[in-house]
Design an enzyme around this catalytic site. Structure first.
Site, PDB file in Angstrom:
ATOM      1  N   THR A  45      16.910  13.156  56.207  1.00  0.00           N
ATOM      2  CA  THR A  45      18.241  12.952  55.648  1.00  0.00           C
ATOM      3  C   THR A  45      18.256  11.786  54.667  1.00  0.00           C
ATOM      4  O   THR A  45      19.089  11.741  53.764  1.00  0.00           O
ATOM      5  CB  THR A  45      19.258  12.730  56.778  1.00  0.00           C
ATOM      6  OG1 THR A  45      19.131  13.795  57.736  1.00  0.00           O
ATOM      7  CG2 THR A  45      20.687  12.717  56.270  1.00  0.00           C
ATOM      8  N   TYR A 133       8.831  14.152  66.153  1.00  0.00           N
ATOM      9  CA  TYR A 133       9.942  14.931  65.600  1.00  0.00           C
ATOM     10  C   TYR A 133       9.462  16.345  65.332  1.00  0.00           C
ATOM     11  O   TYR A 133       8.661  16.588  64.439  1.00  0.00           O
ATOM     12  CB  TYR A 133      10.452  14.265  64.323  1.00  0.00           C
ATOM     13  CG  TYR A 133      11.565  14.985  63.605  1.00  0.00           C
ATOM     14  CD1 TYR A 133      12.369  15.940  64.237  1.00  0.00           C
ATOM     15  CD2 TYR A 133      11.846  14.686  62.277  1.00  0.00           C
ATOM     16  CE1 TYR A 133      13.388  16.587  63.573  1.00  0.00           C
ATOM     17  CE2 TYR A 133      12.871  15.331  61.591  1.00  0.00           C
ATOM     18  CZ  TYR A 133      13.633  16.275  62.244  1.00  0.00           C
ATOM     19  OH  TYR A 133      14.651  16.919  61.579  1.00  0.00           O
ATOM     20  N   LYS A 161      12.205  13.943  69.203  1.00  0.00           N
ATOM     21  CA  LYS A 161      13.397  14.565  68.632  1.00  0.00           C
ATOM     22  C   LYS A 161      13.088  16.044  68.496  1.00  0.00           C
ATOM     23  O   LYS A 161      12.221  16.440  67.727  1.00  0.00           O
ATOM     24  CB  LYS A 161      13.718  13.948  67.269  1.00  0.00           C
ATOM     25  CG  LYS A 161      14.876  14.622  66.544  1.00  0.00           C
ATOM     26  CD  LYS A 161      15.058  14.037  65.145  1.00  0.00           C
ATOM     27  CE  LYS A 161      16.177  14.757  64.386  1.00  0.00           C
ATOM     28  NZ  LYS A 161      16.331  14.238  63.001  1.00  0.00           N
ATOM     29  N   ILE A 202      19.589  12.445  67.420  1.00  0.00           N
ATOM     30  CA  ILE A 202      19.360  11.856  66.101  1.00  0.00           C
ATOM     31  C   ILE A 202      20.092  12.764  65.129  1.00  0.00           C
ATOM     32  O   ILE A 202      19.708  13.914  64.923  1.00  0.00           O
ATOM     33  CB  ILE A 202      17.870  11.707  65.805  1.00  0.00           C
ATOM     34  CG1 ILE A 202      17.254  10.728  66.821  1.00  0.00           C
ATOM     35  CG2 ILE A 202      17.653  11.217  64.374  1.00  0.00           C
ATOM     36  CD1 ILE A 202      15.760  10.531  66.690  1.00  0.00           C
TER      37      ILE A 202
END
Length: 290
Positions: A45, A133, A161, A202
């Site tokens: 992001t 992740y 995540k 997250i």
């Protein structure tokens, strides 16, 4: 070690593409003041794919400086080169980050043994706490639970995540929660994931509705399903609207509508199409962000 609503924060930019450091510091203050439990700097992001190495390290340092110890900072240091990931992770540690977030290598599609060795090498090289992740929809590579189970035995791999399915979250919680924490990587599944034993999320949505995300996750963490569901119902349209185009295109535009930064985004990403403006704006209003 980490819990609650952790924002995958956007990286503000000027129209010429340079990082907007004034807005970056403003965003950190905003999240401190609105309940966010930790900040991820320069993740997906945060446009990690279009920042070069020096910019990447610079933004992580600037977020740490702006945080001034008021909120944990997690540096996004994943790469599809193990050596590049080690360099970025070392930079995060030296810059004062509290942990790092390491995305599964993308495009080159390692085997499960390659994934194990990749993450083990980074953990061995840099002593900072590290969060894996897994986002197979973007990386075209899935970090399977058996591999996570092996990696959970490494002491400074402290979390994952997981951005795939709620069934995967259940599996990881059952297998690994005695050794690492599981976090949702899907805003729309975060309430259910936390109620199932995840320690938090997250979040992309937390860029736009930080207090609401904090309150929803906090309710789920204390087992208050009714309150968590009530808040999440107001956020559902926003969870969806922020993915009308590739992340972070919609969320960058949404944050700009709140006056926190400009809408500029680096190519090959482009600003949100005008046809989606009203949908995102209405979702923000429903969530209480406008």
């Amino acid at each position: 070690m980490f819990h609650g609503s952790m924002v995958a924060m956007v990286t503000p930019m000027h129209p010429d593409g340079a990082v907007d450091e004034v807005s970056l510091a403003r965003l950190v203050d905003y999240h401190v003041e609105h309940g966010t439990d930790a900040i991820v700097a320069v993740g997906t992001t945060g446009e990690s794919a279009t920042l070069d190495y020096d910019e990447h390290c610079h933004v992580m340092r600037k977020v740490v400086e702006a945080a001034r110890g008021r909120i944990p900072v997690i540096g996004g240091t994943g790469a599809n080169s193990t050596w590049e990931a080690i360099k970025l992770t070392r930079c995060a540690m030296e810059g004062g980050c509290d942990a790092t977030l390491l995305v599964v290598p993308y495009y080159n599609k390692p085997t499960q043994d390659g994934l194990y060795r990749h993450f083990a090498a980074i953990a061995d090289a840099v002593a900072i706490p590290q969060i894996l992740y897994n986002v197979p929809g973007r990386t075209a590579c899935d970090l399977l639970p058996d591999t996570v189970d092996r990696l959970a035995d490494i002491s400074n791999i402290v979390g994952i995540k997981e951005a795939s399915t709620i069934e995967r979250v259940h599996d990881l919680v059952e297998r690994c929660s005695d050794r690492l924490d599981v976090f949702s990587g899907e805003d729309g599944l975060s309430r259910e994931a936390v109620l199932a034993g995840a320690k938090g999320v997250i979040s992309v949505t937390a860029n736009v509705a930080p207090q609401q995300m904090h309150d929803m996750v906090a309710a789920a963490l204390r087992g208050d399903e009714e309150e968590a569901s009530r808040i999440d119902a107001r956020l559902a349209a926003l969870h969806s609207a922020l993915f009308l185009e590739s992340n972070p295109i919609p969320v960058k535009w949404a944050v700009s509508q709140m006056g926190l930064c400009g809408p500029s985004i680096r190519l090959p990403l482009t600003e949100l199409s005008e046809q989606h403006h009203e949908t995102v704006r209405q979702a923000m209003k429903l969530a209480g962000s406008l």
